[in-house]
Design a protein around this motif. Structure first.
Motif, PDB file in Angstrom:
ATOM      1  N   MET A 134      50.722   3.183 -23.058  1.00 49.73           N
ATOM      2  CA  MET A 134      50.473   2.916 -24.446  1.00 49.73           C
ATOM      3  C   MET A 134      51.282   3.918 -25.279  1.00 49.73           C
ATOM      4  O   MET A 134      51.309   5.100 -24.969  1.00 49.73           O
ATOM      5  CB  MET A 134      48.988   3.057 -24.751  1.00 49.73           C
ATOM      6  CG  MET A 134      48.722   2.844 -26.206  1.00 49.73           C
ATOM      7  SD  MET A 134      47.015   3.133 -26.745  1.00 49.73           S
ATOM      8  CE  MET A 134      46.065   2.223 -25.595  1.00 49.73           C
ATOM      9  N   LEU A 135      51.920   3.429 -26.296  1.00 51.47           N
ATOM     10  CA  LEU A 135      52.683   4.270 -27.206  1.00 51.47           C
ATOM     11  C   LEU A 135      51.919   4.390 -28.527  1.00 51.47           C
ATOM     12  O   LEU A 135      51.745   3.412 -29.240  1.00 51.47           O
ATOM     13  CB  LEU A 135      54.070   3.679 -27.438  1.00 51.47           C
ATOM     14  CG  LEU A 135      54.950   3.607 -26.195  1.00 51.47           C
ATOM     15  CD1 LEU A 135      56.238   2.861 -26.485  1.00 51.47           C
ATOM     16  CD2 LEU A 135      55.256   4.994 -25.678  1.00 51.47           C
ATOM     17  N   ALA A 136      51.456   5.595 -28.814  1.00 51.39           N
ATOM     18  CA  ALA A 136      50.643   5.833 -30.001  1.00 51.39           C
ATOM     19  C   ALA A 136      51.532   6.195 -31.193  1.00 51.39           C
ATOM     20  O   ALA A 136      52.303   7.152 -31.119  1.00 51.39           O
ATOM     21  CB  ALA A 136      49.654   6.951 -29.732  1.00 51.39           C
ATOM     22  N   PRO A 137      51.434   5.447 -32.278  1.00 55.64           N
ATOM     23  CA  PRO A 137      52.266   5.721 -33.458  1.00 55.64           C
ATOM     24  C   PRO A 137      52.129   7.144 -33.989  1.00 55.64           C
ATOM     25  O   PRO A 137      53.115   7.748 -34.415  1.00 55.64           O
ATOM     26  CB  PRO A 137      51.782   4.698 -34.488  1.00 55.64           C
ATOM     27  CG  PRO A 137      51.220   3.583 -33.673  1.00 55.64           C
ATOM     28  CD  PRO A 137      50.621   4.244 -32.463  1.00 55.64           C
ATOM     29  N   THR A 138      50.925   7.714 -33.964  1.00 58.30           N
ATOM     30  CA  THR A 138      50.769   9.083 -34.471  1.00 58.30           C
ATOM     31  C   THR A 138      51.481  10.089 -33.574  1.00 58.30           C
ATOM     32  O   THR A 138      52.045  11.065 -34.070  1.00 58.30           O
ATOM     33  CB  THR A 138      49.280   9.457 -34.610  1.00 58.30           C
ATOM     34  OG1 THR A 138      48.617   9.237 -33.363  1.00 58.30           O
ATOM     35  CG2 THR A 138      48.609   8.635 -35.693  1.00 58.30           C
ATOM     36  N   TYR A 139      51.464   9.857 -32.264  1.00 59.35           N
ATOM     37  CA  TYR A 139      52.177  10.746 -31.339  1.00 59.35           C
ATOM     38  C   TYR A 139      53.683  10.613 -31.546  1.00 59.35           C
ATOM     39  O   TYR A 139      54.408  11.603 -31.570  1.00 59.35           O
ATOM     40  CB  TYR A 139      51.803  10.421 -29.896  1.00 59.35           C
ATOM     41  CG  TYR A 139      52.443  11.354 -28.901  1.00 59.35           C
ATOM     42  CD1 TYR A 139      51.988  12.656 -28.755  1.00 59.35           C
ATOM     43  CD2 TYR A 139      53.506  10.930 -28.105  1.00 59.35           C
ATOM     44  CE1 TYR A 139      52.568  13.522 -27.850  1.00 59.35           C
ATOM     45  CE2 TYR A 139      54.091  11.785 -27.197  1.00 59.35           C
ATOM     46  CZ  TYR A 139      53.622  13.084 -27.065  1.00 59.35           C
ATOM     47  OH  TYR A 139      54.202  13.933 -26.176  1.00 59.35           O
ATOM     48  N   ILE A 140      54.152   9.400 -31.702  1.00 60.36           N
ATOM     49  CA  ILE A 140      55.578   9.164 -31.957  1.00 60.36           C
ATOM     50  C   ILE A 140      56.007   9.881 -33.241  1.00 60.36           C
ATOM     51  O   ILE A 140      57.039  10.554 -33.261  1.00 60.36           O
ATOM     52  CB  ILE A 140      55.871   7.656 -32.034  1.00 60.36           C
ATOM     53  CG1 ILE A 140      55.727   7.029 -30.641  1.00 60.36           C
ATOM     54  CG2 ILE A 140      57.263   7.389 -32.603  1.00 60.36           C
ATOM     55  CD1 ILE A 140      55.722   5.525 -30.629  1.00 60.36           C
ATOM     56  N   ALA A 141      55.222   9.762 -34.286  1.00 60.44           N
ATOM     57  CA  ALA A 141      55.547  10.432 -35.552  1.00 60.44           C
ATOM     58  C   ALA A 141      55.566  11.943 -35.385  1.00 60.44           C
ATOM     59  O   ALA A 141      56.466  12.631 -35.892  1.00 60.44           O
ATOM     60  CB  ALA A 141      54.548  10.022 -36.627  1.00 60.44           C
ATOM     61  N   SER A 142      54.601  12.474 -34.657  1.00 65.66           N
ATOM     62  CA  SER A 142      54.530  13.915 -34.424  1.00 65.66           C
ATOM     63  C   SER A 142      55.731  14.412 -33.630  1.00 65.66           C
ATOM     64  O   SER A 142      56.350  15.425 -33.975  1.00 65.66           O
ATOM     65  CB  SER A 142      53.229  14.239 -33.681  1.00 65.66           C
ATOM     66  OG  SER A 142      53.228  15.560 -33.227  1.00 65.66           O
ATOM     67  N   GLN A 143      56.062  13.693 -32.562  1.00 63.21           N
ATOM     68  CA  GLN A 143      57.194  14.083 -31.721  1.00 63.21           C
ATOM     69  C   GLN A 143      58.518  13.963 -32.478  1.00 63.21           C
ATOM     70  O   GLN A 143      59.401  14.806 -32.331  1.00 63.21           O
ATOM     71  CB  GLN A 143      57.248  13.226 -30.453  1.00 63.21           C
ATOM     72  CG  GLN A 143      56.151  13.523 -29.455  1.00 63.21           C
ATOM     73  CD  GLN A 143      56.320  14.873 -28.803  1.00 63.21           C
ATOM     74  OE1 GLN A 143      55.785  15.875 -29.267  1.00 63.21           O
ATOM     75  NE2 GLN A 143      57.064  14.915 -27.723  1.00 63.21           N
ATOM     76  N   ALA A 185      59.028  14.313 -35.648  1.00 73.18           N
ATOM     77  CA  ALA A 185      59.122  15.440 -36.588  1.00 73.18           C
ATOM     78  C   ALA A 185      59.408  16.736 -35.841  1.00 73.18           C
ATOM     79  O   ALA A 185      60.232  17.546 -36.271  1.00 73.18           O
ATOM     80  CB  ALA A 185      57.829  15.557 -37.383  1.00 73.18           C
ATOM     81  N   ARG A 186      58.753  16.914 -34.707  1.00 71.58           N
ATOM     82  CA  ARG A 186      58.918  18.153 -33.930  1.00 71.58           C
ATOM     83  C   ARG A 186      60.329  18.315 -33.384  1.00 71.58           C
ATOM     84  O   ARG A 186      60.863  19.412 -33.321  1.00 71.58           O
ATOM     85  CB  ARG A 186      57.903  18.162 -32.793  1.00 71.58           C
ATOM     86  CG  ARG A 186      57.919  19.407 -31.968  1.00 71.58           C
ATOM     87  CD  ARG A 186      56.819  19.395 -30.954  1.00 71.58           C
ATOM     88  NE  ARG A 186      56.796  20.659 -30.234  1.00 71.58           N
ATOM     89  CZ  ARG A 186      55.984  20.916 -29.254  1.00 71.58           C
ATOM     90  NH1 ARG A 186      55.106  20.025 -28.862  1.00 71.58           N
ATOM     91  NH2 ARG A 186      56.034  22.080 -28.638  1.00 71.58           N
ATOM     92  N   PHE A 187      60.940  17.217 -32.951  1.00 68.61           N
ATOM     93  CA  PHE A 187      62.245  17.286 -32.302  1.00 68.61           C
ATOM     94  C   PHE A 187      63.371  16.732 -33.165  1.00 68.61           C
ATOM     95  O   PHE A 187      64.476  16.515 -32.686  1.00 68.61           O
ATOM     96  CB  PHE A 187      62.196  16.571 -30.952  1.00 68.61           C
ATOM     97  CG  PHE A 187      61.301  17.271 -29.976  1.00 68.61           C
ATOM     98  CD1 PHE A 187      61.718  18.436 -29.355  1.00 68.61           C
ATOM     99  CD2 PHE A 187      60.042  16.780 -29.707  1.00 68.61           C
ATOM    100  CE1 PHE A 187      60.886  19.097 -28.473  1.00 68.61           C
ATOM    101  CE2 PHE A 187      59.204  17.432 -28.820  1.00 68.61           C
ATOM    102  CZ  PHE A 187      59.628  18.594 -28.201  1.00 68.61           C
ATOM    103  N   ASP A 188      63.072  16.480 -34.436  1.00 65.30           N
ATOM    104  CA  ASP A 188      64.081  16.036 -35.394  1.00 65.30           C
ATOM    105  C   ASP A 188      64.807  14.767 -34.940  1.00 65.30           C
ATOM    106  O   ASP A 188      66.034  14.681 -34.958  1.00 65.30           O
ATOM    107  CB  ASP A 188      65.083  17.161 -35.684  1.00 65.30           C
ATOM    108  CG  ASP A 188      65.886  16.899 -36.940  1.00 65.30           C
ATOM    109  OD1 ASP A 188      65.360  16.225 -37.848  1.00 65.30           O
ATOM    110  OD2 ASP A 188      67.040  17.360 -37.014  1.00 65.30           O
ATOM    111  N   THR A 189      64.032  13.810 -34.478  1.00 62.75           N
ATOM    112  CA  THR A 189      64.556  12.487 -34.140  1.00 62.75           C
ATOM    113  C   THR A 189      63.928  11.492 -35.106  1.00 62.75           C
ATOM    114  O   THR A 189      62.982  11.826 -35.828  1.00 62.75           O
ATOM    115  CB  THR A 189      64.205  12.082 -32.689  1.00 62.75           C
ATOM    116  OG1 THR A 189      62.777  12.046 -32.545  1.00 62.75           O
ATOM    117  CG2 THR A 189      64.796  13.043 -31.676  1.00 62.75           C
ATOM    118  N   THR A 190      64.421  10.282 -35.105  1.00 63.78           N
ATOM    119  CA  THR A 190      63.789   9.260 -35.931  1.00 63.78           C
ATOM    120  C   THR A 190      62.604   8.674 -35.162  1.00 63.78           C
ATOM    121  O   THR A 190      62.587   8.714 -33.927  1.00 63.78           O
ATOM    122  CB  THR A 190      64.776   8.125 -36.270  1.00 63.78           C
ATOM    123  OG1 THR A 190      65.107   7.427 -35.063  1.00 63.78           O
ATOM    124  CG2 THR A 190      66.038   8.661 -36.937  1.00 63.78           C
TER     125      THR A 190
END
Length: 78
Positions: free
Chosen positions: A1-10, A12-17
């Motif tokens: 499962m891909l969680a949108p909040t985790y994707i957003a956090s990651q 921002a943390r790693f400067d990716t889109t």
């Protein structure tokens, strides 16, 4: 499962889109389902190479640096 909040956090943390982070996590998860792992260094090298190869086939918003794709070496992949 891909969680949108985790994707957003990651992203921002790693400067990716968020889109690139989604693609990275999708490829990473699929490789785990296919039996790849990154617990041991030699396995991480193989998995990272495969991730880089597969990500190179996808349209990305920005090119993700190969060594930093899975982030195993910086201890933040868990």
């Amino acid at each position: 499962m891909l969680a949108p909040t985790y994707i957003a956090s990651q992203s921002a943390r790693f400067d990716t889109t968020p889109g690139d982070e989604f693609r990275l996590l999708l490829v990473h998860g699929m490789l785990h389902l296919l039996g790849y792992d990154h617990v041991r260094e030699e396995d991480a090298v193989v998995m990272e190479a495969r991730e880089d190869e597969l990500l190179g086939m996808l349209p990305l918003d920005a090119r993700i640096a190969p060594v930093h794709v899975t982030r195993h070496r910086v201890g933040v992949d868990e």
